[in-house]
Design an enzyme around this catalytic site. Sequence first.
Site, mmCIF file in Angstrom:
data_model
loop_
_atom_site.group_PDB
_atom_site.id
_atom_site.type_symbol
_atom_site.label_atom_id
_atom_site.label_comp_id
_atom_site.label_asym_id
_atom_site.label_seq_id
_atom_site.Cartn_x
_atom_site.Cartn_y
_atom_site.Cartn_z
ATOM 1 N N LYS A 102 -2.776 1.660 11.790
ATOM 2 C CA LYS A 102 -2.109 0.609 10.950
ATOM 3 C C LYS A 102 -1.207 0.028 12.423
ATOM 4 O O LYS A 102 -0.352 0.585 12.780
ATOM 5 C CB LYS A 102 -1.522 1.132 9.934
ATOM 6 C CG LYS A 102 -2.187 1.532 8.637
ATOM 7 C CD LYS A 102 -1.591 1.898 7.604
ATOM 8 C CE LYS A 102 -0.607 0.721 6.921
ATOM 9 N NZ LYS A 102 0.043 1.465 5.695
HETATM 10 C C1 E4P Z 1 0.250 -0.055 2.744
HETATM 11 O O1 E4P Z 1 0.048 0.925 3.204
HETATM 12 C C2 E4P Z 1 2.096 -0.243 2.884
HETATM 13 O O2 E4P Z 1 2.359 0.244 3.791
HETATM 14 C C3 E4P Z 1 2.505 -0.068 1.440
HETATM 15 O O3 E4P Z 1 1.629 -0.295 0.497
HETATM 16 C C4 E4P Z 1 3.816 -0.667 1.384
HETATM 17 O O4 E4P Z 1 4.166 -0.463 -0.081
HETATM 18 P P1 E4P Z 1 5.762 -0.540 -0.703
HETATM 19 O O5 E4P Z 1 5.985 -2.236 -0.411
HETATM 20 O O6 E4P Z 1 5.603 -0.046 -1.789
HETATM 21 O O7 E4P Z 1 6.671 0.040 0.672
#
Ligand code: E4P
Length: 223
Positions: free
Chosen positions: A86
Site C-alpha cells: 500500500k
Molecule cells: C484500508 O486499508 C485503510 O487503511 C483503512 O480502511 C482505514 O480505515 P479507518 O478509516 O477506519 O482508519
Amino acid sequence: MLILIDDANLEDVAAIWSTLPVDGVTTNPTILARQHRDPLRTLRELRELLGAGPQLHAQVVGTEPDVMVNEALALRGELGEDLFVKIPVTEAGYVAMRRLSAQGVNVTATAIHAPMQAFLAAKAGARYVAPYINRLDNLGADGVRVAAEIQTLLDVHRMDTQLLAASFKNSQQITELAKLGAGAVTAAPAVLRNLFRNATTDAAVAEQRADLESVIGAGHTFA
Ligand code: E4P
C-alpha cells in the site's frame, strides 16, 4: 467482489477467516501499532494464517520515494511476491508507485479522498485504488459517491485497476459498494459481522427450533 479483513489482531482475523467467505487481509500502520508488538512479526503471522494465495496488503511509512521503494521491496522479501504494497497517494507516493509497478510489484494506492487521486494512481500502475469511505463521510463529503465516480473513471477509461473501498463503519456502506460493482472492500471484523447478523433472523430460527422440539423433544435434532 473480494471481501478483505481490515485488521491485524490474529485472533480476530482467525475468527472471521474460519467463518465467512473472505479473501484476505489489509493492514495499515495504525492497525499494526494497535497490536503493541513487532509489526513485521504480526505480518508474518498473518501471512502464515492465510496461507499462500489469499491477499495480504501492508503499507509503507516512508515519505520519500527511495525509502518507500526500499520498504516495499523489503516487505515483499519478507512476506512474498504476491504481497500488495500500500502506497499513499502523495507526491512521493506516485513516484514510488510508478517505480514499483514497473518492477512488477502489486501496488494498492491508499488514503484516497478524491476521484482524480485514484485516476492518477491507476495511471501510475496501481492494481487497486482505495478510497476512504467513512472518512469522506466524516468530512461532510459522500464517500460512496466518490467511490462511484472512481469506478466510472476506471470503467470509462478501460483501466485494469480495481476499486478497493476501505474505511467502513457500517454494513450499509458496504452494500452500496457491492451494488456499484467494486472489485473489493475491506472492513473491520465487527463491520463484517454486521453484514449477516440479524436479531429477527435469530428469533425466527429459535421459534422454528422450539416448534420442532415440542414434537421430538428438547435438545434433539435430525442428526
Ligand atoms: C484500508 O486499508 C485503510 O487503511 C483503512 O480502511 C482505514 O480505515 P479507518 O478509516 O477506519 O482508519
